[in-house]
Design a protein around this motif. Structure first.
Motif, mmCIF file in Angstrom:
data_model
loop_
_atom_site.group_PDB
_atom_site.id
_atom_site.type_symbol
_atom_site.label_atom_id
_atom_site.label_comp_id
_atom_site.label_asym_id
_atom_site.label_seq_id
_atom_site.Cartn_x
_atom_site.Cartn_y
_atom_site.Cartn_z
ATOM 1 N N LYS B 75 -16.445 -2.318 -10.544
ATOM 2 C CA LYS B 75 -16.125 -2.849 -9.220
ATOM 3 C C LYS B 75 -15.270 -1.852 -8.443
ATOM 4 O O LYS B 75 -15.529 -1.566 -7.274
ATOM 5 C CB LYS B 75 -15.367 -4.172 -9.389
ATOM 6 N N LEU B 159 -8.115 -10.036 5.920
ATOM 7 C CA LEU B 159 -7.648 -9.464 4.653
ATOM 8 C C LEU B 159 -7.600 -10.495 3.526
ATOM 9 O O LEU B 159 -7.388 -10.158 2.377
ATOM 10 C CB LEU B 159 -6.265 -8.838 4.839
ATOM 11 N N THR B 160 -7.786 -11.759 3.846
ATOM 12 C CA THR B 160 -7.762 -12.794 2.820
ATOM 13 C C THR B 160 -9.163 -13.128 2.350
ATOM 14 O O THR B 160 -9.363 -13.636 1.261
ATOM 15 C CB THR B 160 -7.103 -14.069 3.369
ATOM 16 N N THR B 162 -12.663 -12.362 0.874
ATOM 17 C CA THR B 162 -13.167 -11.297 0.001
ATOM 18 C C THR B 162 -14.324 -10.524 0.641
ATOM 19 O O THR B 162 -14.600 -9.400 0.264
ATOM 20 C CB THR B 162 -13.666 -11.861 -1.342
ATOM 21 N N MET B 244 -1.613 -2.773 2.196
ATOM 22 C CA MET B 244 -2.390 -3.792 2.897
ATOM 23 C C MET B 244 -2.841 -4.941 2.006
ATOM 24 O O MET B 244 -2.811 -6.097 2.409
ATOM 25 C CB MET B 244 -3.585 -3.158 3.590
ATOM 26 N N THR B 245 -3.306 -4.657 0.795
ATOM 27 C CA THR B 245 -3.876 -5.739 -0.011
ATOM 28 C C THR B 245 -3.425 -5.731 -1.468
ATOM 29 O O THR B 245 -3.629 -6.714 -2.169
ATOM 30 C CB THR B 245 -5.407 -5.643 -0.040
ATOM 31 N N ALA B 246 -2.853 -4.634 -1.925
ATOM 32 C CA ALA B 246 -2.524 -4.473 -3.350
ATOM 33 C C ALA B 246 -3.735 -4.785 -4.231
ATOM 34 O O ALA B 246 -3.628 -5.415 -5.271
ATOM 35 C CB ALA B 246 -1.330 -5.341 -3.741
ATOM 36 N N GLY B 247 -4.905 -4.353 -3.776
ATOM 37 C CA GLY B 247 -6.112 -4.523 -4.578
ATOM 38 C C GLY B 247 -6.770 -5.886 -4.431
ATOM 39 O O GLY B 247 -7.894 -6.101 -4.853
ATOM 40 N N GLY B 248 -6.067 -6.834 -3.825
ATOM 41 C CA GLY B 248 -6.613 -8.189 -3.699
ATOM 42 C C GLY B 248 -7.461 -8.324 -2.470
ATOM 43 O O GLY B 248 -7.782 -7.323 -1.846
ATOM 44 N N PRO B 249 -7.874 -9.480 -2.058
ATOM 45 C CA PRO B 249 -7.823 -10.730 -2.808
ATOM 46 C C PRO B 249 -8.891 -10.756 -3.905
ATOM 47 O O PRO B 249 -10.006 -10.304 -3.663
ATOM 48 C CB PRO B 249 -8.141 -11.769 -1.726
ATOM 49 N N ALA B 250 -8.504 -11.250 -5.051
ATOM 50 C CA ALA B 250 -9.409 -11.322 -6.201
ATOM 51 C C ALA B 250 -10.121 -9.993 -6.447
ATOM 52 O O ALA B 250 -11.325 -9.938 -6.627
ATOM 53 C CB ALA B 250 -10.414 -12.459 -6.041
ATOM 54 N N ASP B 251 -9.359 -8.889 -6.405
ATOM 55 C CA ASP B 251 -9.859 -7.548 -6.695
ATOM 56 C C ASP B 251 -10.917 -7.049 -5.716
ATOM 57 O O ASP B 251 -11.655 -6.111 -6.015
ATOM 58 C CB ASP B 251 -10.416 -7.461 -8.127
#
Lengths: 406, 301
Positions: B75, B159-160, B162, B244-251
């Protein structure tokens, strides 16, 4: 020209070497004096740092043999810095760090075993079982709780007459309070400790735990959040909000109820003096549950243990403890202190004092970070990742199970 | 007699080499040593359990196998590729257009060009935070604009969600990269000989023909350098994702460098983290090889 550059570079090299030697020389001089200097690492700034500094000053004045010096290490870097230091046997004498990290630090070999000192001093008596357990490895103390805090349900009294006690009440009340741009309930679902700490009380409330994430009970606790999230009773952007940011929505009266921490109270009082709010236990399924946080004090492995212990002993003195708790707005880990009128006669403090006596920490030893990651990922996958709660938790369970069994 | 002159020559030569000393010492200390240290680390089982005490057991390629087998790796790799390709294509195209524009003299040209560079000079932490606000679903300006002109009927949580998180981060990164592309391309354009265009004009070539048959081929070396640098800069993105996202949401925005960071400093599985950063090093190295191949071909031609 040639000659000049050679001379110049030689000069630089020599001066670098001299600087290196100089630094070394200074260091050895410092430790050979008759006064023992103890380094204390902490991650506080502002008011908390001032309180710590004044206690340290008091200690330095009471005797001549020991001088404690504070070193600020940013919160996010403390673990890294400790690990880096420990690889070269260079950890600070005293560490003030997160209560839920103690297990991790101790198992990594950063902390000294202080069981003997703790037992002899009698400081261990009266510490809540649940909190003492966080500080023990193989039943031996590796640190002591300096103070604790916990998460609870903050609610806006203008909107909520009677705080919800169980999940149905929470969902119904939150649904009623949700209207155009305002939300009934909010909690952090951030991909960090914040998300994990906000959801895990719901998991524990069912009687389930991280070792049993595939169980119907565990699934029902995530399902509770997912339903509220899908219905937009919880704000969509909680995936990007840490606990403090969830708190900001509460000050601004954009949400009626939040999962927040007791350490947010000073900020809440300062930022929203007119807000009419209170705190209750987190709504329950089977039983009320919460996550304990706070800070612990411990001694670095192989450092000046006796001198460091003197400082800890000084700081943990019951009267000083109470002053400390009042000054920092935190809560005791000792029932005797918790029974003080200061905690019992205040509506909000009473709730937290009780929550702390009954809830658990969430340190998972050396697997702390893997378990934490698996849990917040599962929360996010269920909320926005297109998985059902069951699928998301099953995936997390597959990661966590082998770690726990090891 | 002969020997003495030989000796003198060596002395002379070695004096020259002393000039290399500072640079090579620096490289050895800060580049070569860490690379080999990392390589060594990647073949050992290093985690919190044995970081401080105990043996760091040699485990051969097992760290690499673990990392490559992790579904998250696939991913992250896919995200990294989409992120890099998306950023490079758009920032180069837009940068090219802007460069063509600023290549023409007009009043205020220099002034405007300097303003455009601001995007490149601003620290990423500021850009990331500002874009987070702008992309916010609750009260972000981007939703506001899109809803006012009727493209969106209800707010989108950029950004929330996916589906849009990676896209939003790419847009931000394009914005950051445009000025860099523009400056490089502009300097290339300004070096192009003017008389070729005059000759083309006399031969009756129109603007498009001039662009496709003269500008583009002549700009190839510049573009290659730009693509190469761009791919390296973009592939190793870390700060923007972190903010911005720290790798999220849900990767959804998990990329290779951030995953390597998380392995090493989130989970303290240093061996696996080292293995993954070596893999990413190899991927970037492959790009560099392709670049060298093209350069060589250019030179032969």
């Amino acid at each position: 020209m040639n000659k000049k550059s050679i001379i110049f570079s030689t000069f630089i090299v020599i001066s670098l070497i001299l600087v290196g030697c100089g630094a070394n020389g200074n260091q050895s001089e410092g430790s050979s004096g008759d006064k023992v200097t103890l380094t204390l690492w902490h991650y506080w700034s502002g008011h908390l740092e001032e309180v710590l500094q004044s206690n340290v000053n008091d200690f330095n004045e009471t005797q001549d043999g020991i001088e404690v010096e504070l070193t600020f290490v940013p919160y996010n870097e403390l673990t890294q810095q400790l690990l880096i230091g420990a690889t070269s046997q260079d950890v600070p004498d005293i560490i003030i760090g997160g209560i839920n990290e103690v297990q991790f630090y101790a198992k990594s070999g950063i902390l000294e075993n202080i069981n003997e000192q703790v037992e002899n001093s009698g400081l261990a008596t009266g510490i809540y079982e649940n909190i003492a357990a966080i500080h023990k490895i193989d039943d031996e103390f590796h640190g002591l709780p300096l103070h604790t805090n916990a998460v609870g349900l903050f609610y806006n009294k203008d909107l909520v007459d009677e705080p919800p006690v169980n999940w149905d009440e929470l969902t119904n009340l939150a649904t009623d309070l949700t209207e155009d741009g305002k939300y009934g309930f909010s909690a952090s679902a951030h991909n960090s400790q914040h998300g994990t700490a906000s959801w895990i009380p719901f998991l524990w409330s069912t009687g389930s735990g991280v070792e049993d994430l595939g169980s119907p009970e565990a699934i029902s606790s995530l399902e509770l959040w997912k339903n509220m999230y899908d219905e937009s009773i919880m704000p969509k952007e909680i995936l990007q909000k840490e606990l403090e940011e969830v708190g900001v929505d509460f000050y601004n009266e954009r949400v009626a109820m939040i999962i927040g921490g007791s350490w947010m109270i000073p900020a809440l009082e300062e930022e929203a003096p007119d807000l009419n709010w209170s705190v209750a236990q987190i709504p329950k399924d089977q039983m009320h549950a919460s996550v304990v946080g706070g800070e612990s004090i411990a001694i670095g492995k192989g450092q000046s243990v006796d001198e460091a212990w003197q400082f800890i002993d000084f700081l943990m003195e019951p009267e000083r403890q109470l002053e400390w708790l009042k000054a920092t707005g935190n809560f005791p880990a000792i029932s005797e202190v918790a029974n003080d009128p200061y905690f019992q006669d205040d509506e909000v403090r009473k709730v937290f004092a009780e929550v702390i006596s009954t809830s658990q920490g969430y340190g998972w030893g050396e697997n702390h970070n893997e378990v934490n990651t698996a849990i917040y990922t599962a929360i996010q996958e269920a909320l926005v990742g297109g998985s059902t709660s069951e699928e998301a938790l099953k995936k997390a369970s597959e990661i966590i199970q082998p770690l726990i069994e090891e | 007699m002969v020997k003495q002159s030989e000796f003198k020559r060596i002395i002379e030569k070695s004096k020259d080499y002393t000039f290399l000393m500072p640079a090579s010492l620096f490289l050895l200390l800060f580049l070569v040593y860490p690379i080999f240290f990392n390589l060594n680390l990647s073949f050992r089982d290093v985690n919190v359990g044995n970081l401080i005490q105990g043996e760091r057991e040699l485990v051969g390629l097992s760290n690499y196998v673990t990392v490559l087998k992790d579904p998250l790796f696939v991913k992250a790799l896919a995200n990294s590729i989409v992120f890099t390709v998306g950023t490079i294509i758009f920032s180069t195209c837009i940068g090219f257009m802007l460069a063509l524009y600023f290549n023409k003299p007009f009043p205020g040209n220099k002034w405007m060009r300097s303003i455009l560079l601001i995007a490149w000079m601003t620290p990423i932490i500021i850009i990331g935070t500002v874009f987070r606000w702008m992309l916010s679903g609750e009260n972000g300006i981007i939703n506001e604009i899109l809803m006012n002109i009727g493209i969106l009927s209800q707010p989108n949580y950029w950004l929330t969600d996916t589906n849009t998180a990676l896209f939003s981060v790419i847009i931000t990164n394009i914005w950051i990269s445009i000025p860099f592309s523009m400056v490089i391309i502009l300097s290339g354009l300004q070096a192009l000989p003017g008389n070729i265009y005059e000759a083309a004009k006399i031969d009756g070539a129109n603007r498009f023909q001039q662009f496709f048959y003269i500008t583009l081929p002549l700009m190839k070396p510049t573009l290659l350098v730009l693509l190469m640098l761009g791919v390296i800069f973009t592939f190793k993105v870390f700060d923007l994702i972190y903010i911005m996202t720290a790798g999220g949401p849900a990767d959804a925005t998990q990329v290779i460098p951030f995953l390597a960071y998380q392995l090493s400093f989130g989970m303290y599985r240093f061996g696996e983290g080292a293995a993954l950063s070596n893999i990413s090093f190899i991927i970037i190295g492959l790009f560099a090889l392709v670049y060298l191949y093209f350069i060589r071909r250019e030179e032969v031609m």
